[in-house]
Scaffold this motif. Structure first.
Motif, short mmCIF file in Angstrom:
data_model
loop_
_atom_site.label_atom_id
_atom_site.label_comp_id
_atom_site.label_asym_id
_atom_site.label_seq_id
_atom_site.Cartn_x
_atom_site.Cartn_y
_atom_site.Cartn_z
N LEU A 1 0.83 -1.20 0.00
CA LEU A 1 0.00 0.00 0.00
C LEU A 1 0.87 1.26 0.00
O LEU A 1 0.62 2.21 -0.76
N THR A 2 1.89 1.26 0.85
CA THR A 2 2.78 2.41 0.95
C THR A 2 3.50 2.67 -0.38
O THR A 2 3.57 3.81 -0.85
N ASP A 3 4.03 1.61 -0.98
CA ASP A 3 4.77 1.77 -2.24
C ASP A 3 3.86 2.26 -3.35
O ASP A 3 4.27 3.09 -4.19
N ASN A 4 2.63 1.76 -3.40
CA ASN A 4 1.72 2.17 -4.46
C ASN A 4 1.35 3.64 -4.34
O ASN A 4 1.37 4.39 -5.33
N ILE A 5 1.02 4.07 -3.13
CA ILE A 5 0.68 5.48 -2.91
C ILE A 5 1.90 6.36 -3.17
O ILE A 5 1.78 7.48 -3.67
N GLY A 6 3.08 5.84 -2.86
CA GLY A 6 4.31 6.59 -3.07
C GLY A 6 4.59 6.92 -4.53
O GLY A 6 5.38 7.82 -4.83
N GLN A 7 3.96 6.19 -5.47
CA GLN A 7 4.11 6.52 -6.88
C GLN A 7 3.44 7.83 -7.23
O GLN A 7 3.81 8.50 -8.20
N ALA A 8 2.43 8.23 -6.44
CA ALA A 8 1.72 9.48 -6.68
C ALA A 8 2.22 10.61 -5.79
O ALA A 8 2.19 11.78 -6.19
N LEU A 9 2.68 10.27 -4.60
CA LEU A 9 3.16 11.28 -3.65
C LEU A 9 4.64 11.01 -3.42
O LEU A 9 5.02 10.27 -2.51
N LEU A 10 5.47 11.60 -4.25
CA LEU A 10 6.90 11.27 -4.26
C LEU A 10 7.61 11.83 -3.04
O LEU A 10 7.39 12.97 -2.64
N GLY A 11 8.48 11.00 -2.46
CA GLY A 11 9.33 11.44 -1.37
C GLY A 11 8.62 11.68 -0.06
O GLY A 11 9.15 12.36 0.83
N LYS A 12 7.42 11.12 0.12
CA LYS A 12 6.64 11.37 1.33
C LYS A 12 6.24 10.07 2.01
O LYS A 12 5.10 9.89 2.43
N ALA B 1 -5.22 11.92 -0.73
CA ALA B 1 -6.55 11.34 -0.58
C ALA B 1 -6.92 10.49 -1.80
O ALA B 1 -7.42 9.37 -1.67
N ARG B 2 -6.67 11.00 -2.98
CA ARG B 2 -6.99 10.25 -4.20
C ARG B 2 -6.16 8.98 -4.31
O ARG B 2 -6.66 7.92 -4.72
N ALA B 3 -4.90 9.07 -3.95
CA ALA B 3 -4.01 7.91 -4.06
C ALA B 3 -4.43 6.80 -3.10
O ALA B 3 -4.40 5.62 -3.46
N ILE B 4 -4.83 7.16 -1.89
CA ILE B 4 -5.28 6.15 -0.93
C ILE B 4 -6.54 5.47 -1.44
O ILE B 4 -6.66 4.25 -1.41
N ALA B 5 -7.49 6.28 -1.95
CA ALA B 5 -8.74 5.71 -2.45
C ALA B 5 -8.49 4.78 -3.63
O ALA B 5 -9.08 3.70 -3.71
N ILE C 1 8.99 15.37 -10.06
CA ILE C 1 7.66 15.97 -10.24
C ILE C 1 7.67 16.93 -11.42
O ILE C 1 6.76 16.93 -12.26
N LEU C 2 8.72 17.74 -11.51
CA LEU C 2 8.82 18.70 -12.61
C LEU C 2 9.00 17.99 -13.95
O LEU C 2 8.47 18.42 -14.98
N ASP D 1 -1.05 14.76 -12.55
CA ASP D 1 -1.87 13.94 -11.67
C ASP D 1 -1.46 12.48 -11.78
O ASP D 1 -1.97 11.72 -12.61
N ARG D 2 -0.53 12.07 -10.93
CA ARG D 2 -0.03 10.70 -10.97
C ARG D 2 -1.04 9.70 -10.40
O ARG D 2 -0.88 8.49 -10.61
N THR D 3 -2.06 10.17 -9.70
CA THR D 3 -3.03 9.25 -9.11
C THR D 3 -3.85 8.52 -10.17
O THR D 3 -4.37 7.43 -9.91
N GLN D 4 -3.97 9.10 -11.36
CA GLN D 4 -4.76 8.47 -12.41
C GLN D 4 -4.11 7.19 -12.92
O GLN D 4 -4.79 6.37 -13.54
N ARG D 5 -2.82 7.04 -12.68
CA ARG D 5 -2.11 5.85 -13.17
C ARG D 5 -2.03 4.74 -12.14
O ARG D 5 -1.49 3.67 -12.42
N LEU D 6 -2.57 4.99 -10.96
CA LEU D 6 -2.47 3.99 -9.90
C LEU D 6 -3.47 2.86 -10.11
O LEU D 6 -4.60 3.08 -10.53
N GLN D 7 -3.04 1.65 -9.79
CA GLN D 7 -3.90 0.48 -9.80
C GLN D 7 -4.15 0.04 -8.36
O GLN D 7 -3.29 0.20 -7.49
#
Length: 323
Positions: free
Chosen positions: A18-29, A60-64, A190-191, A198-204
Motif C-alpha cells: 500500500l505504501t509503495d503504491n501510494i508513493g508513486q503518486a506522492l513522491l518522497g513522502k 486522498a486520491r491515491a489512498i482511495a 515531479i517537474l 496527476d499521478r493518481t490516475q495511473r495507480l492500480q
C-alpha cells in the motif's frame, strides 16, 4: 483471536504494498503516507495543516485508488450547509415515497478541504459520522461503509474568515500531520512529469476495500502488554500535569494512541506493541489535543515541545513481546 506472527507478517507485507503504491503518486513522502495508512487502519481520521499545493488532495486520491475505494472532495465555504455534506431526504411524487440522496460524505476517503472555513454548525455535521461511521438524517441512520476516513485540511497561512476547530472536534482526529514540500530529488521528478501532473490516475488498486476491512479487524487483536498500557497512562497524566498545559490528553486520546500503536506494530511485522511504537506516534496523535496555558503560548511554547519533554521525562518500560 490474538494476532499470530504469520498474520503480522502478512499485514506488514500488505502495508508495504500500500505504501509503495501510494508513493508513486506522492513522491518522497513515505513517512506521511505510512502515518495516513496507520490512521485509516486504526479507523481514525487525519488532519493535515499545510500550505496549498503540497499534495493533500493527491494523498486522498491515491489512498482511495490503492484500496479500490471511492473518493470525494468537499470544499468547505462559509455558506456550506450540513445537508450539503450528509445528504437530504426528498419526496418522490412518482412513487409517493421519501428517498434519501446521499451526500459526498458517503465515500471511502473524504477530503474535507479547508474545513475551518465553514461555520461551526457545518463542522459539527461531521462529528457523528467521524465517531460512529454513520449519518442520521430525519431520524434514519445510514452507514457510510468501510473503510472510511476523513482527511481534513487547514491552511495555516490565511486565517481571515475562518472558524477555529473546537477542542471537541480536534479530539475526533486521530492524527494531525503535515505533508510539506518535496526534497530536491523528488521535486525534480515531479517537474519532469509536469505534462501529466496527476499521478493518481495511473495507480492500480493493490487490495480490495473488503481486504482493508479485514486488516482493520485483524489489527484490533494485536497484543498490548499491561506495562505498555501503564506507560501510555503515565504519559497521559504527564500531559495533564505539565505546567505549560491547561488541558491535557483526554481518555479518547489515550485510546487513540493504543489503537494507532497496534497498527504501527503490525506494519513492522510484530504481533505485539512496544514502547517505541508509542513514542513514535505520541506527538502525531496527541500534540493537536493539547491546549497550552496562555502564558506558555505567549512565551512561544508549542504542543510539540510539550510532547518532547513528556516523552523524555517518563521512563519507558523494558520491552516485552506477546505473552
Amino acid at each position: 483471536m490474538p494476532m499470530t506472527p504469520e498474520n503480522a507478517a502478512w499485514f506488514a507485507q500488505t502495508f508495504g504494498k500500500l505504501t509503495d503504491n501510494i508513493g508513486q503518486a506522492l513522491l518522497g513522502k513515505t513517512d506521511v503516507i505510512r502515518l495516513a495508512l496507520v490512521c485509516m487502519l486504526a479507523e481514525g481520521h487525519l488532519l493535515l495543516e499545510d500550505a496549498p499545493g503540497t499534495g493533500k488532495t493527491a494523498l486522498a486520491r491515491a489512498i482511495a485508488a490503492t484500496v479500490h475505494g471511492s473518493h470525494s472532495r468537499i470544499q468547505f465555504t462559509p455558506d456550506l450547509l450540513p445537508s450539503d455534506i450528509t445528504g437530504i431526504t426528498m419526496y418522490d411524487q412518482r412513487t409517493s415515497t421519501w428517498d434519501f440522496h446521499k451526500g459526498p460524505i458517503f465515500a471511502s476517503i473524504v477530503l474535507a478541504d479547508e474545513i475551518n472555513r465553514a461555520s461551526p454548525k457545518t463542522q459539527s455535521a461531521l462529528l457523528e459520522v467521524m465517531e460512529e461511521s454513520r449519518v442520521t438524517v430525519d431520524g434514519v441512520r445510514h452507514d457510510v461503509g468501510r473503510p472510511f476516513m476523513v482527511i481534513a485540511t487547514q491552511n495555516p497561512i490565511e486565517q481571515a474568515g475562518t472558524y477555529k476547530l473546537p477542542e471537541a472536534q480536534l479530539d475526533r482526529f486521530l492524527v494531525k500531520a503535515t505533508v510539506g514540500y518535496p526534497d530536491r530529488a523528488a521535486a525534480r521528478m515531479i517537474l519532469a512529469g509536469s505534462a501529466n501532473p496527476d499521478r493518481t490516475q495511473r495507480l492500480q488498486a493493490v487490495v480490495a476495500a473488503e481486504a482493508v476491512a479485514q486488516m482493520i479487524d485483524l489489527v484490533k487483536e494485536n497484543h498490548v502488554d499491561d506495562a505498555v498500557l501503564d506507560y501510555v497512562q503515565q504519559l497521559t497524566e504527564a500531559t495533564r500535569d505539565d505546567a505549560e498545559t491547561s488541558l491535557g490528553v483526554s481518555t479518547r486520546g489515550s485510546i487513540a494512541l493504543v489503537r494507532a500503536a497496534r497498527v504501527l506494530a503490525a506494519a513492522q511485522g510484530r504481533n505485539y506493541v512496544t514502547p517505541d511504537d508509542v513514542k513514535a506516534l505520541a506527538s502525531p496523535v496527541w500534540a493537536h489535543r493539547l491546549v497550552l496555558a496562555p502564558e506558555a503560548e505567549f512565551a512561544g511554547s508549542t504542543p510539540g515541545q510539550v510532547m518532547t519533554r513528556v516523552i523524555q521525562t517518563i521512563p519507558a518500560p523494558q520491552q516485552r513481546g506477546a505473552s
